[in-house]
Design a protein around this motif. Sequence first.
Motif, mmCIF file in Angstrom:
data_model
loop_
_atom_site.group_PDB
_atom_site.id
_atom_site.type_symbol
_atom_site.label_atom_id
_atom_site.label_comp_id
_atom_site.label_asym_id
_atom_site.label_seq_id
_atom_site.Cartn_x
_atom_site.Cartn_y
_atom_site.Cartn_z
ATOM 1 N N ALA A 291 12.658 -29.242 -53.997
ATOM 2 C CA ALA A 291 12.958 -29.650 -52.615
ATOM 3 C C ALA A 291 11.949 -29.050 -51.637
ATOM 4 O O ALA A 291 11.515 -29.712 -50.684
ATOM 5 C CB ALA A 291 14.377 -29.231 -52.251
ATOM 6 N N ALA A 292 11.550 -27.785 -51.892
ATOM 7 C CA ALA A 292 10.591 -27.133 -50.999
ATOM 8 C C ALA A 292 9.191 -27.711 -51.139
ATOM 9 O O ALA A 292 8.438 -27.796 -50.163
ATOM 10 C CB ALA A 292 10.570 -25.632 -51.290
ATOM 11 N N MET A 293 8.814 -28.128 -52.350
ATOM 12 C CA MET A 293 7.453 -28.605 -52.559
ATOM 13 C C MET A 293 7.321 -30.120 -52.396
ATOM 14 O O MET A 293 6.212 -30.649 -52.401
ATOM 15 C CB MET A 293 6.943 -28.194 -53.946
ATOM 16 N N ARG A 294 8.451 -30.827 -52.198
ATOM 17 C CA ARG A 294 8.388 -32.288 -52.099
ATOM 18 C C ARG A 294 7.417 -32.776 -51.017
ATOM 19 O O ARG A 294 6.627 -33.696 -51.276
ATOM 20 C CB ARG A 294 9.786 -32.872 -51.841
ATOM 21 N N PRO A 295 7.400 -32.201 -49.809
ATOM 22 C CA PRO A 295 6.436 -32.693 -48.804
ATOM 23 C C PRO A 295 4.990 -32.582 -49.274
ATOM 24 O O PRO A 295 4.179 -33.483 -49.021
ATOM 25 C CB PRO A 295 6.706 -31.796 -47.589
ATOM 26 N N SER B 126 18.998 -32.439 -56.129
ATOM 27 C CA SER B 126 20.284 -32.460 -55.427
ATOM 28 C C SER B 126 20.296 -33.423 -54.247
ATOM 29 O O SER B 126 21.351 -33.839 -53.794
ATOM 30 C CB SER B 126 20.630 -31.041 -54.937
ATOM 31 N N ASP B 127 19.099 -33.801 -53.761
ATOM 32 C CA ASP B 127 19.080 -34.760 -52.658
ATOM 33 C C ASP B 127 19.059 -36.209 -53.160
ATOM 34 O O ASP B 127 18.916 -37.142 -52.383
ATOM 35 C CB ASP B 127 17.891 -34.508 -51.720
ATOM 36 N N GLY B 128 19.203 -36.379 -54.489
ATOM 37 C CA GLY B 128 19.326 -37.708 -55.059
ATOM 38 C C GLY B 128 18.030 -38.446 -55.272
ATOM 39 O O GLY B 128 18.035 -39.586 -55.722
ATOM 40 N N LYS B 129 16.892 -37.828 -54.964
ATOM 41 C CA LYS B 129 15.605 -38.489 -55.092
ATOM 42 C C LYS B 129 14.933 -38.097 -56.398
ATOM 43 O O LYS B 129 15.167 -37.022 -56.935
ATOM 44 C CB LYS B 129 14.696 -38.110 -53.921
ATOM 45 N N SER B 130 14.077 -38.981 -56.900
ATOM 46 C CA SER B 130 13.323 -38.663 -58.098
ATOM 47 C C SER B 130 12.291 -37.592 -57.804
ATOM 48 O O SER B 130 11.845 -37.420 -56.670
ATOM 49 C CB SER B 130 12.618 -39.915 -58.633
ATOM 50 N N LYS B 131 11.911 -36.867 -58.852
ATOM 51 C CA LYS B 131 10.846 -35.884 -58.753
ATOM 52 C C LYS B 131 9.554 -36.517 -59.247
ATOM 53 O O LYS B 131 9.565 -37.294 -60.202
ATOM 54 C CB LYS B 131 11.154 -34.643 -59.592
ATOM 55 N N TYR B 132 8.450 -36.166 -58.616
ATOM 56 C CA TYR B 132 7.136 -36.617 -59.048
ATOM 57 C C TYR B 132 6.296 -35.378 -59.341
ATOM 58 O O TYR B 132 5.848 -34.688 -58.428
ATOM 59 C CB TYR B 132 6.491 -37.504 -57.981
ATOM 60 N N SER C 39 1.338 -23.174 -62.926
ATOM 61 C CA SER C 39 0.461 -23.901 -63.833
ATOM 62 C C SER C 39 -0.608 -24.674 -63.079
ATOM 63 O O SER C 39 -0.605 -24.751 -61.845
ATOM 64 C CB SER C 39 1.291 -24.857 -64.703
ATOM 65 N N SER C 40 -1.532 -25.265 -63.848
ATOM 66 C CA SER C 40 -2.659 -25.999 -63.267
ATOM 67 C C SER C 40 -2.281 -27.399 -62.801
ATOM 68 O O SER C 40 -3.159 -28.192 -62.455
ATOM 69 C CB SER C 40 -3.805 -26.086 -64.285
ATOM 70 N N ASN C 41 -1.002 -27.720 -62.772
ATOM 71 C CA ASN C 41 -0.565 -28.953 -62.109
ATOM 72 C C ASN C 41 -0.116 -28.679 -60.678
ATOM 73 O O ASN C 41 0.389 -29.570 -59.997
ATOM 74 C CB ASN C 41 0.553 -29.641 -62.905
ATOM 75 N N GLY C 42 -0.285 -27.419 -60.228
ATOM 76 C CA GLY C 42 0.067 -27.065 -58.860
ATOM 77 C C GLY C 42 1.452 -26.495 -58.692
ATOM 78 O O GLY C 42 1.814 -26.083 -57.586
ATOM 79 N N LEU C 43 2.243 -26.461 -59.766
ATOM 80 C CA LEU C 43 3.579 -25.870 -59.665
ATOM 81 C C LEU C 43 3.447 -24.361 -59.515
ATOM 82 O O LEU C 43 2.655 -23.715 -60.197
ATOM 83 C CB LEU C 43 4.411 -26.216 -60.895
ATOM 84 N N LEU C 44 4.261 -23.795 -58.636
ATOM 85 C CA LEU C 44 4.106 -22.398 -58.234
ATOM 86 C C LEU C 44 5.451 -21.688 -58.321
ATOM 87 O O LEU C 44 6.360 -21.983 -57.554
ATOM 88 C CB LEU C 44 3.562 -22.349 -56.807
ATOM 89 N N ARG C 45 5.588 -20.791 -59.302
ATOM 90 C CA ARG C 45 6.850 -20.077 -59.529
ATOM 91 C C ARG C 45 8.012 -21.069 -59.541
ATOM 92 O O ARG C 45 9.054 -20.874 -58.919
ATOM 93 C CB ARG C 45 7.075 -18.974 -58.492
ATOM 94 N N PRO D 42 6.864 -16.841 -52.733
ATOM 95 C CA PRO D 42 8.292 -17.013 -53.022
ATOM 96 C C PRO D 42 8.508 -17.896 -54.242
ATOM 97 O O PRO D 42 7.655 -18.704 -54.606
ATOM 98 C CB PRO D 42 8.830 -17.688 -51.757
ATOM 99 N N GLN D 43 9.657 -17.721 -54.865
ATOM 100 C CA GLN D 43 10.040 -18.640 -55.926
ATOM 101 C C GLN D 43 10.233 -20.030 -55.313
ATOM 102 O O GLN D 43 10.805 -20.163 -54.234
ATOM 103 C CB GLN D 43 11.324 -18.181 -56.598
#
Length: 505
Positions: free
Chosen positions: A71-75, A103-109, A335-341, A66-67
Amino acid sequence: MFDFTGLSRPYFEKVFDMEQRAGENLEAGQRKLLANLLASARATAVGERYGFGEIGSYEEFAAKVPQGDYAAMRPDVMQMVEGKSDILWPGTTRRFAQSSGTSDGKSKYVPITPRCLNHGHYAGAAYSLASYLHYHPHSRVFGGKNFILGGSFANELTLPRGVKVGDLSASLIDRINPLVNLFRIPSKKTALMADWEKKLPALVEASLHADVRSISGVPSWFLTVLKRVVERAGASTIHDVWPNLEVFFHGGIAFGPYRSQYARITRGDRMHYWENYNASEGFFGVQARPGSPAMRLLMNTDVFYEFVPVAHPSAPPVPAWEVAQGEVYALLITSSNGLLRYPLGDTVKIESTNPLEITIAGRTRHFINAFGEEVMVYNTDAALARACAETGAEVLNYTAAPVYAGDHSRGRHEWLVEFATPPRDMDDFCRRLDEALQMENSDYQAKRTGGIFLDRLTVVEASPGLFDRWLASTGKLGGQRKVPRLSNDRRFIDPMLAMNGSGAR
């Protein structure tokens, strides 16, 4: 200092040629890269989740995976931050780029794996240099120092031993090849300082007497540094201080609103500008050729690209070899940083399909469509540049948002603008800006026709330093943190207006 430019040319010509060949074999190269990424990550948690080992083509990948969104990959990411291995990418990831909130107000890592550092970010920087040298055969960029302006690491988390979180640029500087330090200023200690009130004078002192040949960074931040250097030296232009300065490698935000200010403190016959499309998530594009607004989408930086038509957001994404010239797409990457679609949040316009060249159209969430006008950042950047050229005004920063219709008023756009040089007549500036925006966007023009649906836009002049104060209040001052140019609501502009001493109208 010995000029190493000539000695380095064979290496950079090879880098340039490899990217050209990759662009000529786009479909084969992208399919091969995707297969390699999936094979590399098949034993990870995400690889087992989606059965990477059983996916044999792009078509199967698009059907089974899935795209994503953050938020989905944060855990999964937070498990990586805590030190767990083989989650989104093999091994343990020790570095993360802190990006703007969701949108949940938290920083992205965003994970920064060793492979994405070497094959992604550093490879993109190498191609940027290679393409600049290819088109500027008389360059002497390695005869002196490259002034790289970066951010710092953050301390907002209780991190496991060895884990670092902060601006991407901090990790890039921290892990850079030691040989590069022969050609780079400032020192790592100064470059990674977190307190900008102390860092700015330190940057000035570190560069004041250096033989600076190139500068690299975000236009808005570097402008402040250059002005301080010129002021400290008692000079008229930066070339009085650094006579051999020849190029600014810039990215992060649109350069157009800052062009006239750079022209005033540089010498146009000596200065070149080379645009990069890089972000926390990867290095994606480099200016295609001198004088061109288009950027070549890079095929050798470990990124597999997909494109979602902006005009049909529910349509399935298409791969890089199926895009249509002239269309605007939202960009997904694997990409090779683990990001998926993963949706970057950027929209791009396809300027050419062979080779694949793009311009940045804006952000998927940074737009105004409160009245059916569909105004994007590239519309407002262009309109603002035109209004400034016509009036002699110069802009440091801006944001805009809708004002909705009241009982006795129509809706309009409200702009908050910090000027370096204010217009002599603000009403005339507003008129010209509104007319320019109509020229750039036919939907806005239609809504403005006859003043039936929309009133003319208005501009509130920001007090000096307002945008920096607002960024500081959000904990995002420094590095590559940026002010949202457009918003479809007033969550950004209202707090800024309150800080400016103005209320929403």
